[in-house]
Design a protein around this motif. Structure first.
Motif, PDB file in Angstrom:
ATOM      1  N   ALA A  84       7.147  47.566  22.758  1.00 35.21           N
ATOM      2  CA  ALA A  84       6.626  48.156  24.143  1.00 35.21           C
ATOM      3  C   ALA A  84       6.559  49.830  22.050  1.00 35.21           C
ATOM      4  CB  ALA A  84       7.213  49.354  24.712  1.00 35.21           C
ATOM      5  N   ALA A  85       7.442  50.221  21.583  1.00 36.65           N
ATOM      6  CA  ALA A  85       7.284  50.755  20.256  1.00 36.65           C
ATOM      7  C   ALA A  85       6.272  50.031  19.512  1.00 36.65           C
ATOM      8  CB  ALA A  85       8.115  50.917  19.275  1.00 36.65           C
ATOM      9  N   ALA A  86       6.204  48.753  19.093  1.00 37.49           N
ATOM     10  CA  ALA A  86       5.736  48.934  18.485  1.00 37.49           C
ATOM     11  C   ALA A  86       4.088  48.911  19.257  1.00 37.49           C
ATOM     12  CB  ALA A  86       5.360  47.289  18.293  1.00 37.49           C
ATOM     13  N   THR A  87       3.882  48.293  20.275  1.00 37.49           N
ATOM     14  CA  THR A  87       2.069  48.037  20.354  1.00 37.49           C
ATOM     15  C   THR A  87       1.524  49.543  20.436  1.00 37.49           C
ATOM     16  OG1 THR A  87       2.913  46.710  21.916  1.00 37.49           O
ATOM     17  CG2 THR A  87       0.986  47.346  22.724  1.00 37.49           C
ATOM     18  N   GLY A 148       7.075  44.247  26.840  1.00 33.23           N
ATOM     19  CA  GLY A 148       7.242  45.461  25.875  1.00 33.23           C
ATOM     20  C   GLY A 148       5.719  45.737  25.555  1.00 33.23           C
ATOM     21  N   VAL A 149       5.081  44.950  25.227  1.00 35.87           N
ATOM     22  CA  VAL A 149       3.681  44.349  24.998  1.00 35.87           C
ATOM     23  C   VAL A 149       2.228  45.983  25.587  1.00 35.87           C
ATOM     24  CG1 VAL A 149       1.503  43.541  24.594  1.00 35.87           C
ATOM     25  CG2 VAL A 149       3.849  43.254  23.113  1.00 35.87           C
ATOM     26  N   ALA A 150       2.843  45.176  27.279  1.00 34.89           N
ATOM     27  CA  ALA A 150       2.127  45.277  27.872  1.00 34.89           C
ATOM     28  C   ALA A 150       2.486  47.751  28.627  1.00 34.89           C
ATOM     29  CB  ALA A 150       1.808  45.036  29.739  1.00 34.89           C
ATOM     30  N   LEU A 151       3.834  47.236  28.231  1.00 35.29           N
ATOM     31  CA  LEU A 151       4.205  48.859  28.910  1.00 35.29           C
ATOM     32  C   LEU A 151       3.832  50.108  27.614  1.00 35.29           C
ATOM     33  CD1 LEU A 151       8.216  48.500  30.374  1.00 35.29           C
ATOM     34  CD2 LEU A 151       6.277  48.908  31.178  1.00 35.29           C
ATOM     35  N   GLY A 152       4.097  49.130  26.104  1.00 28.56           N
ATOM     36  CA  GLY A 152       3.749  49.673  25.436  1.00 28.56           C
ATOM     37  C   GLY A 152       2.191  50.518  25.717  1.00 28.56           C
ATOM     38  N   ASP A 167       4.361  63.772  26.342  1.00 26.90           N
ATOM     39  CA  ASP A 167       5.705  63.451  27.306  1.00 26.90           C
ATOM     40  C   ASP A 167       6.154  63.102  28.293  1.00 26.90           C
ATOM     41  OD1 ASP A 167       5.850  65.139  25.048  1.00 26.90           O
ATOM     42  OD2 ASP A 167       5.659  67.486  25.737  1.00 26.90           O
ATOM     43  N   ILE A 168       5.259  62.706  29.726  1.00 28.12           N
ATOM     44  CA  ILE A 168       5.195  62.134  30.748  1.00 28.12           C
ATOM     45  C   ILE A 168       6.381  61.018  30.091  1.00 28.12           C
ATOM     46  CG2 ILE A 168       3.393  63.593  31.752  1.00 28.12           C
ATOM     47  CD1 ILE A 168       2.429  60.600  32.260  1.00 28.12           C
ATOM     48  N   VAL A 169       5.842  60.148  28.667  1.00 27.61           N
ATOM     49  CA  VAL A 169       6.647  59.146  28.669  1.00 27.61           C
ATOM     50  C   VAL A 169       8.236  59.402  28.827  1.00 27.61           C
ATOM     51  CG1 VAL A 169       6.614  56.905  27.338  1.00 27.61           C
ATOM     52  CG2 VAL A 169       4.373  58.410  27.919  1.00 27.61           C
TER      53      VAL A 169
END
Length: 298
Positions: A84-87, A148-152, A167-169
């Motif tokens: 997710a972070a990488a995406t 993770g890709v989808a969530l990012g 910030d809601i993330v």
């Protein structure tokens, strides 16, 4: 201990037959574990005192434990978070710009592509993992990476669409783990007992929400959406229902982990438990993020 949960129902261990002493019979060997106080049958060996003790340090290894479930879940969630972070950083600007550097108001195609690939890939692997008899750690981790890709992409897109701060993330992440801790505490403190009717209801509701979501996507191609994924009242109610259902899914997960450990399931089923817990946590996170986006809109 037969399960209505599709994630666990394909596990031969979770759905083995019981012997006359009420113990689990494992389909992998076709033999049942003996009851308490019963001497294991061993053809050709009449005196139990002559039995070997095996290799020192290997007794009772290879069984699912709380530690093994926690470890596998931590690994799976770490892959989700890393992907997710990488995406998030790889997709760049969310809003495209024209030749003069002005924002065009259109979402970046790279971000939408990451969301589609991750979502459909994770959905496909979730079906494979749910209905696979022998769980595959590689497929679980592949699912985690695509999820993770989808969530990012999803986490980056929702604040922009709702017109709120990103910030809601972080708030949704904290809220998700708070929901996990609260549900686990309630499960243990109130000694929640999961019955067949509750299992059937949760699984039916889960499939119903997935079907409604797919219907919403199909209708979206024709510009005739109901608003399940929108930021109005219908979208808020749908997200709240999804959040409550996610908590119920966690309760099912806790119940199956507890029963599985008591039944002495193989250690590989820790990956099945990790997969189930990851699905539930992702479900809670996405709905909580949408709720926060709707509540913070101007």
């Amino acid at each position: 201990m037969k399960s209505n949960n599709p994630i666990f129902s394909r596990s031969e261990q979770f759905n083995g037959t019981a012997n006359a002493h009420g113990n689990q019979a494992y389909a992998g060997s076709g033999q049942a574990y003996p009851g308490y106080g019963q001497t294991p049958a061993a053809p050709g060996y009449g005196d139990p005192s002559t039995y070997g003790t095996g290799t020192p340090g290997q007794i009772d290894q290879g069984r699912m434990t709380i530690d093994s479930v926690v470890q596998k879940t931590a690994i799976t969630l770490a892959v989700v978070i890393a992907a997710a972070a990488a995406t998030w950083f790889a997709t760049g600007d969310v809003i495209t710009q024209d030749a003069f550097g002005n924002q065009s108001g259109e979402v970046s195609g790279t971000l939408l592509m990451a969301l589609m690939i991750g979502s459909f890939g994770a959905f496909g692997l979730s079906l494979v993992n749910s209905f696979k008899r022998v769980i595959s750690p590689a497929l679980v981790l592949a699912f985690a990476a695509l999820e993770g890709v989808a969530l990012g992409a999803f986490s980056k897109l929702i604040p922009i669409q709702a017109g709120v701060s990103s910030d809601i993330v972080l708030q949704a992440v904290i809220g998700t783990f708070a929901a996990f801790a609260g549900t686990l505490a309630a499960y243990k403190f109130f000694n929640i007992q999961v019955g067949n009717k509750f299992r059937t209801f949760v699984v039916a509701a889960m499939f119903c929400m997935v079907a409604l979501g797919l219907m919403e996507m199909v209708l979206g191609f024709f510009g005739n959406q109901v608003g399940f994924f929108g930021f109005e009242t219908v979208g808020l109610l749908f997200a709240i229902g999804g959040l409550v259902l996610g908590v119920f899914m966690l309760i099912l997960d806790f119940d199956f982990v507890e029963r599985g450990i008591a039944a002495g399931l193989p250690e590989r089923d820790s990956w099945r438990a990790a997969f189930a817990l990851t699905v539930s946590l992702v479900w809670i996170y996405t709905n909580l993020l949408r709720i926060l986006a709707i509540m913070q809109r101007d």
